[in-house]
Design a protein around this motif. Structure first.
Motif, short mmCIF file in Angstrom:
data_model
loop_
_atom_site.label_atom_id
_atom_site.label_comp_id
_atom_site.label_asym_id
_atom_site.label_seq_id
_atom_site.Cartn_x
_atom_site.Cartn_y
_atom_site.Cartn_z
N THR A 15 0.69 -0.93 0.15
CA THR A 15 0.41 -0.19 -0.22
C THR A 15 1.34 1.64 -0.07
OG1 THR A 15 -0.49 -0.31 2.37
CG2 THR A 15 -2.24 -0.55 1.13
N MET A 16 0.45 2.05 -0.24
CA MET A 16 1.29 3.68 -0.90
C MET A 16 0.76 4.65 0.64
SD MET A 16 2.24 3.81 -4.85
CE MET A 16 2.88 2.08 -5.59
N ALA A 17 -0.74 5.07 0.58
CA ALA A 17 -0.84 5.78 1.11
C ALA A 17 -1.57 6.08 2.90
CB ALA A 17 -2.15 6.98 0.33
N THR A 18 -1.62 4.86 3.27
CA THR A 18 -2.08 4.50 4.70
C THR A 18 -1.36 3.74 5.23
OG1 THR A 18 -2.65 2.38 4.02
CG2 THR A 18 -4.48 4.03 2.96
N HIS A 19 0.09 4.50 5.54
CA HIS A 19 1.37 3.42 6.76
C HIS A 19 1.50 4.98 7.56
CE1 HIS A 19 0.98 0.13 4.00
NE2 HIS A 19 -0.33 -0.80 4.95
N SER A 20 1.17 6.13 7.67
CA SER A 20 1.79 7.09 7.97
C SER A 20 0.67 7.29 9.90
CB SER A 20 1.37 8.62 7.59
OG SER A 20 2.30 8.53 6.51
N ALA A 21 1.06 5.80 10.01
CA ALA A 21 0.08 5.88 11.47
C ALA A 21 0.50 6.49 12.97
CB ALA A 21 0.10 3.99 11.73
N PHE A 22 1.99 6.06 12.40
CA PHE A 22 2.62 6.75 13.91
C PHE A 22 2.93 8.19 13.71
CE2 PHE A 22 3.26 2.43 13.96
CZ PHE A 22 3.33 2.34 15.34
N LEU A 23 3.03 9.52 12.77
CA LEU A 23 3.51 10.10 12.83
C LEU A 23 2.78 11.19 12.13
CD1 LEU A 23 6.31 11.91 12.16
CD2 LEU A 23 5.78 11.61 9.44
N GLN A 24 2.95 12.42 13.15
CA GLN A 24 1.65 13.52 12.55
C GLN A 24 2.10 14.98 12.42
OE1 GLN A 24 -1.70 13.23 15.69
NE2 GLN A 24 -0.36 11.79 16.63
N GLY A 25 3.28 14.83 11.63
CA GLY A 25 4.09 15.65 11.33
C GLY A 25 5.87 16.19 11.48
N GLY A 26 6.24 16.40 11.60
CA GLY A 26 7.14 17.38 12.16
C GLY A 26 8.57 16.46 11.62
N PRO A 154 0.77 5.67 19.00
CA PRO A 154 -0.47 4.98 19.96
C PRO A 154 -1.74 5.32 20.52
CG PRO A 154 1.33 5.69 21.41
CD PRO A 154 1.16 6.02 19.91
N GLU A 155 -1.81 7.22 19.82
CA GLU A 155 -2.97 7.65 20.64
C GLU A 155 -4.15 7.37 20.68
OE1 GLU A 155 0.89 9.71 20.02
OE2 GLU A 155 -0.54 8.63 18.62
N ALA A 156 -4.72 6.72 19.59
CA ALA A 156 -5.85 6.34 19.49
C ALA A 156 -6.90 5.28 20.24
CB ALA A 156 -6.42 5.90 17.84
N LEU A 157 -5.57 4.62 21.18
CA LEU A 157 -5.40 3.68 22.43
C LEU A 157 -6.30 5.06 23.56
CD1 LEU A 157 -3.76 0.95 21.40
CD2 LEU A 157 -6.33 1.62 20.74
N SER A 158 -6.76 3.35 24.46
CA SER A 158 -7.09 3.94 26.08
C SER A 158 -5.79 3.66 26.16
CB SER A 158 -8.06 3.41 26.53
OG SER A 158 -8.16 2.08 26.63
N GLU A 159 -5.05 4.82 27.56
CA GLU A 159 -3.97 3.95 27.85
C GLU A 159 -3.51 3.42 28.32
OE1 GLU A 159 -1.69 5.75 32.00
OE2 GLU A 159 -3.05 6.85 31.31
N ASN A 160 -5.26 2.10 28.79
CA ASN A 160 -4.77 0.72 29.81
C ASN A 160 -5.21 -0.68 28.53
OD1 ASN A 160 -3.47 1.50 32.40
ND2 ASN A 160 -5.28 1.92 33.28
N GLU A 161 -5.29 0.24 27.36
CA GLU A 161 -5.82 -1.05 25.96
C GLU A 161 -4.84 -2.07 26.07
OE1 GLU A 161 -8.68 -1.05 22.58
OE2 GLU A 161 -8.20 1.19 23.37
#
Length: 312
Positions: A15-26, A154-161
């Motif tokens: 896949t080409m466009a959907t794998h930036s799951a950890f990066l929010q810029g920078g 991991p931001e989309a997960l709850s802390e203890n999930e």
């Protein structure tokens, strides 16, 4: 002829466009070798670096999930049909291996895309949920009936999930901050939980051929392997043994490797031709050469491979 083969072999890049799951810029967050912790050495291009000890390769190409899905550049129907047979076979191999190593069934698929691995995981009786940062892609997955959350790990997960399995298929190589990623894996796995890392392998014959052509002065295949100019370029090119070491140094123990297939003759033309704008002649010639070479490629080092490790 070799150049035609390799130019067409963006096919190993699932896949080409959907794998930036950890990066929010920078910025590029880890300019050191994740194994030796030493600065990477600049290579032939300004964006290309490598470790002079282990040979691990990296880039400063930044993923940009905000640029959206590549619907204008790709034929999504051809891409999906062309990749489906190999995806299903490889996905089943991975899930059989995971099922043999765990009794827990709670699985998180990070960078789940349109949900093909989620579908297979559900068929293998895992309690599977996906995590996908791209809105359009997450919507497609939801529409198919799969459980998926829109957001970043991991931001989309709850802390203890916690999960029994966290799976990344063609995702880790797009993530600049490996330290943050592995902290997230460790924190969100049960003790004894499994981490599945399925990444392109730079020891594979296709990548090595593209690199040789680049040294000889023909760079397009090599640029394609790094997905240069696309929203989700490669930040890393590992080997399976390097992935094992990286994980072991971050609190995991090695379980096993899973051998994966790179190519199949099934729907091969769709797989070759899903990039819009390529000439029909180019597509036909590439298809013919690849079709003839599929049996030979099975005997050579694969460009795909997975590593399973366990949280201590």
């Amino acid at each position: 002829m070799t150049s035609l083969i390799v130019c067409g072999l963006d096919v190993v890049l699932h896949t080409m466009a959907t794998h930036s799951a950890f990066l929010q810029g920078g910025e590029f967050l880890e300019p050191h070798c994740p194994i030796h912790r030493e600065p990477l050495i600049k290579g032939k291009y300004d964006w290309l670096f490598s470790c002079n000890k282990c040979g691990l390769e990296a880039s400063t190409l930044l993923p940009d999930i905000s640029s959206g899905h590549l619907s204008g550049e790709l034929s999504e129907s051809d891409r999906e049909s062309g990749l489906n047979s190999v995806r299903v076979e490889n996905g089943n191999r991975i899930l059989d291996a995971l099922a043999g190593e765990t009794t827990g069934r709670k699985l998180l698929d990070v960078g789940s895309g349109p949900g093909f691995f989620l579908t297979l995981a559900t068929e293998h009786r895992f309690d599977a949920v996906g995590l996908e940062p791209d809105h359009a892609t997450a919507s497609i997955c939801m529409a198919s009936g799969q459980r998926v959350r829109e957001g970043f790990f991991p931001e989309a997960l709850s802390e203890n999930e916690l999960f029994d399995v966290i799976a990344l298929n063609d995702v880790l190589e797009h993530i600049p901050d490996l330290s943050k990623a592995f902290r997230g894996f460790y924190e969100h796995l049960y003790v004894g939980g499994l981490l599945l890392l399925n990444c392109p392998d730079r020891n594979g014959v296709i990548y090595r051929t593209a690199k040789l052509l680049d040294k000889l002065g023909f760079s397009p295949p090599f640029f394609r392997m790094w997905q240069l100019g696309l929203p989700s370029p490669h930040v890393w090119y590992f080997t399976r043994s390097e992935l094992r070491v990286i994980a072991e140094e971050r609190g995991f123990e090695f379980v096993r490797y899973v051998d994966l297939k790179t190519l199949s003759r099934t729907a091969l033309y769709e797989r070759v031709s899903y990039v819009k704008g390529q000439s029909t002649l180019f597509n036909v010639l590439t298809f013919v050469v690849m079709w003839l070479l599929v049996p030979l490629l099975r005997l050579l080092p694969s460009d795909l491979g997975a590593v399973i490790v366990r949280k201590k």
